[in-house]
Design an enzyme around this catalytic site. Sequence first.
Site, PDB file in Angstrom:
ATOM      1  N   SER A   9       0.627  -1.166   0.042  1.00 54.35           N
ATOM      2  CA  SER A   9      -0.021   0.005   0.109  1.00 54.35           C
ATOM      3  C   SER A   9       0.834   1.236  -0.139  1.00 54.35           C
ATOM      4  O   SER A   9       1.965   1.195   0.485  1.00 54.35           O
ATOM      5  CB  SER A   9      -0.903  -0.007   1.280  1.00 54.35           C
ATOM      6  OG  SER A   9      -1.499   1.210   1.625  1.00 54.35           O
TER       7      SER A   9
ATOM      8  N   TYR B 214      -1.607   0.290  10.505  1.00 55.64           N
ATOM      9  CA  TYR B 214      -1.749  -0.469   9.412  1.00 55.64           C
ATOM     10  C   TYR B 214      -0.538  -0.384   8.184  1.00 55.64           C
ATOM     11  O   TYR B 214       0.047  -1.200   7.695  1.00 55.64           O
ATOM     12  CB  TYR B 214      -3.198   0.112   8.671  1.00 55.64           C
ATOM     13  CG  TYR B 214      -3.043  -0.086   7.118  1.00 55.64           C
ATOM     14  CD1 TYR B 214      -3.743  -1.497   6.858  1.00 55.64           C
ATOM     15  CD2 TYR B 214      -2.707   0.563   6.124  1.00 55.64           C
ATOM     16  CE1 TYR B 214      -4.072  -1.735   5.502  1.00 55.64           C
ATOM     17  CE2 TYR B 214      -2.821   0.213   4.685  1.00 55.64           C
ATOM     18  CZ  TYR B 214      -3.289  -0.867   4.582  1.00 55.64           C
ATOM     19  OH  TYR B 214      -3.597  -1.187   3.157  1.00 55.64           O
TER      20      TYR B 214
ATOM     21  N   GLU C   5       0.434   3.518   1.906  1.00 53.51           N
ATOM     22  CA  GLU C   5       0.541   3.938   3.279  1.00 53.51           C
ATOM     23  C   GLU C   5       1.774   3.477   3.668  1.00 53.51           C
ATOM     24  O   GLU C   5       2.166   4.135   5.001  1.00 53.51           O
ATOM     25  CB  GLU C   5      -0.692   3.378   4.099  1.00 53.51           C
ATOM     26  CG  GLU C   5      -2.059   3.936   3.882  1.00 53.51           C
ATOM     27  CD  GLU C   5      -2.219   5.205   4.543  1.00 53.51           C
ATOM     28  OE1 GLU C   5      -1.809   5.184   5.724  1.00 53.51           O
ATOM     29  OE2 GLU C   5      -2.525   6.279   3.815  1.00 53.51           O
TER      30      GLU C   5
HETATM   31  O1  G4F Z   1     -10.594   6.982   2.819  1.00 49.28           O
HETATM   32  P1  G4F Z   1      -9.564   6.607   3.672  1.00 49.28           P
HETATM   33  O2  G4F Z   1     -10.123   6.021   4.969  1.00 49.28           O
HETATM   34  O3  G4F Z   1      -8.414   5.897   3.269  1.00 49.28           O
HETATM   35  P2  G4F Z   1      -6.764   5.696   3.582  1.00 49.28           P
HETATM   36  O4  G4F Z   1      -6.596   6.065   4.992  1.00 49.28           O
HETATM   37  O5  G4F Z   1      -5.918   6.755   2.431  1.00 49.28           O
HETATM   38  O6  G4F Z   1      -6.374   4.301   3.176  1.00 49.28           O
HETATM   39  C1  G4F Z   1      -6.900   3.566   2.036  1.00 49.28           C
HETATM   40  O7  G4F Z   1      -6.048   3.611   1.011  1.00 49.28           O
HETATM   41  C2  G4F Z   1      -4.873   2.979   1.102  1.00 49.28           C
HETATM   42  C3  G4F Z   1      -3.717   2.993  -0.160  1.00 49.28           C
HETATM   43  O8  G4F Z   1      -3.168   4.279   0.096  1.00 49.28           O
HETATM   44  C4  G4F Z   1      -5.145   1.453   1.418  1.00 49.28           C
HETATM   45  F1  G4F Z   1      -4.097   0.844   1.694  1.00 49.28           F
HETATM   46  C5  G4F Z   1      -5.889   1.221   2.848  1.00 49.28           C
HETATM   47  O9  G4F Z   1      -6.093   0.054   3.065  1.00 49.28           O
HETATM   48  C6  G4F Z   1      -7.195   2.112   2.223  1.00 49.28           C
HETATM   49  O10 G4F Z   1      -7.614   1.666   1.310  1.00 49.28           O
HETATM   50  O11 G4F Z   1      -8.955   7.944   3.867  1.00 49.28           O
HETATM   51  C7  G4F Z   1      -8.334   8.897   3.147  1.00 49.28           C
HETATM   52  C8  G4F Z   1      -8.178  10.276   3.632  1.00 49.28           C
HETATM   53  C9  G4F Z   1      -7.397  10.335   4.766  1.00 49.28           C
HETATM   54  O12 G4F Z   1      -6.298  11.278   4.950  1.00 49.28           O
HETATM   55  C10 G4F Z   1      -8.271  10.409   6.068  1.00 49.28           C
HETATM   56  O13 G4F Z   1      -7.754  11.078   7.224  1.00 49.28           O
HETATM   57  O14 G4F Z   1      -9.432  10.921   3.922  1.00 49.28           O
HETATM   58  C11 G4F Z   1      -9.353  11.548   5.285  1.00 49.28           C
HETATM   59  N1  G4F Z   1     -10.579  11.500   5.939  1.00 49.28           N
HETATM   60  C12 G4F Z   1     -11.319  12.816   6.250  1.00 49.28           C
HETATM   61  N2  G4F Z   1     -12.442  12.613   6.836  1.00 49.28           N
HETATM   62  C13 G4F Z   1     -11.423  10.745   6.099  1.00 49.28           C
HETATM   63  C14 G4F Z   1     -12.615  11.321   6.898  1.00 49.28           C
HETATM   64  N3  G4F Z   1     -11.626   9.296   6.116  1.00 49.28           N
HETATM   65  C15 G4F Z   1     -12.501   8.536   6.559  1.00 49.28           C
HETATM   66  N4  G4F Z   1     -12.347   7.253   6.460  1.00 49.28           N
HETATM   67  N5  G4F Z   1     -13.629   9.101   7.234  1.00 49.28           N
HETATM   68  C16 G4F Z   1     -13.451  10.257   7.276  1.00 49.28           C
HETATM   69  O15 G4F Z   1     -14.578  10.871   7.944  1.00 49.28           O
END
Ligand code: G4F
Length: 327
Positions: free
Chosen positions: A128, A152, A130
């Site tokens: 990933s 993670y 990440e």
């Molecule tokens: O959609 P996210 O939860 O994905 P994240 O953390 O980037 O991880 C995903 O992508 C990775 C590959 O780079 C994978 F390995 C992993 O398994 C997963 O699929 O969050 C994306 C961004 C983050 O910066 C988070 O802080 O969105 C920001 N965010 C802002 N508000 C939020 C929220 N994320 C989530 N889930 N929920 C919110 O309310």
Amino acid sequence: MSKKALITGITGQDGSYLAEHLLSLGYDVHGIVRRVALEDATRHFTRIAHLLDRLQLHAASLESYPSIFHVISRHDFDECYHLAAQSFVAESFADGFSTMNTNINGTHYMLAALRELRPDCRFYFAGSSEMFGKVSEVPQRETTAFHPRSPYGISKVAGFQLTRNYREAYGMFCSNGILFNHEGARRGFEFVTRKITSTVARIKYNLANELRLGNLEAKRDWGHAADYVQAMYLMLQHDTPDDFVIATGETHSVREFCELAFAEVNLDYQDYVKVDERFYRPAEVELLVGDASKARRVLGWKPTRTFKDIVKEMVREDVAALKSNSG
Ligand code: G4F
């Protein structure tokens, strides 16, 4: 004779697209699922319901070496795609121990069982972006240093290194994909893109009146999962095992995603989005953008959907689903 592939995480977004792709190529596709999922198929198999009569599913747990060993001992697999993981970054802060246990030991069990039983089976590990975390260069490529910012991310670095070590130590065909965020209409609701598009649909139908999010300024390189599973497949068809970044090369903020998603139903995101501290992470990955030129050059892979295509597809599918549910 058709090739035999084993997919862990087949019930997830990527697993379902990959199973479709491999079936379309004439593969005999097997999947590892939890016993509890087999017992409640309608709830757990929504993404693969349309494929069920063409798949062979086996009950096993990533936390149990004997169960994995048993599945791998029963069939002569040519390729193994290890996608199963606790993949929600926020959850890994809440329970780092089980994320580590599943993601690291699960990968190790898969590799160890393959080495013992099927050393010629080709292995794909779902690494990933990440792993780059607090990035040391922009864009990130295969040679960029890892600096993970969550349990993670740390677990994925360990899985990546285990995969590389099995390649180097035992000469097995083990490849790592370093996949940047990839989305689509089958994305889980906990991830920010689907949280946004599903709530946009609910707001459109007056079932919600606000969307609470954390950090709106985080930037991600968002591609489409259907494109990214093709890269996984191509990695295992290549002459030699290797590591590849899979990304679009474009980055956008969560705020931009909101703006486009709300605009798709003629609404202004500023009227609905509320910043809520509860969704901030203890350590954030601020900026991700990948350089997939190696995958393009070596594998002939490139993404086919743009950021705008992805936002549109996700909003339209969520709106359509609510429309059909509301009769
Ligand atoms: O959609 P996210 O939860 O994905 P994240 O953390 O980037 O991880 C995903 O992508 C990775 C590959 O780079 C994978 F390995 C992993 O398994 C997963 O699929 O969050 C994306 C961004 C983050 O910066 C988070 O802080 O969105 C920001 N965010 C802002 N508000 C939020 C929220 N994320 C989530 N889930 N929920 C919110 O309310």
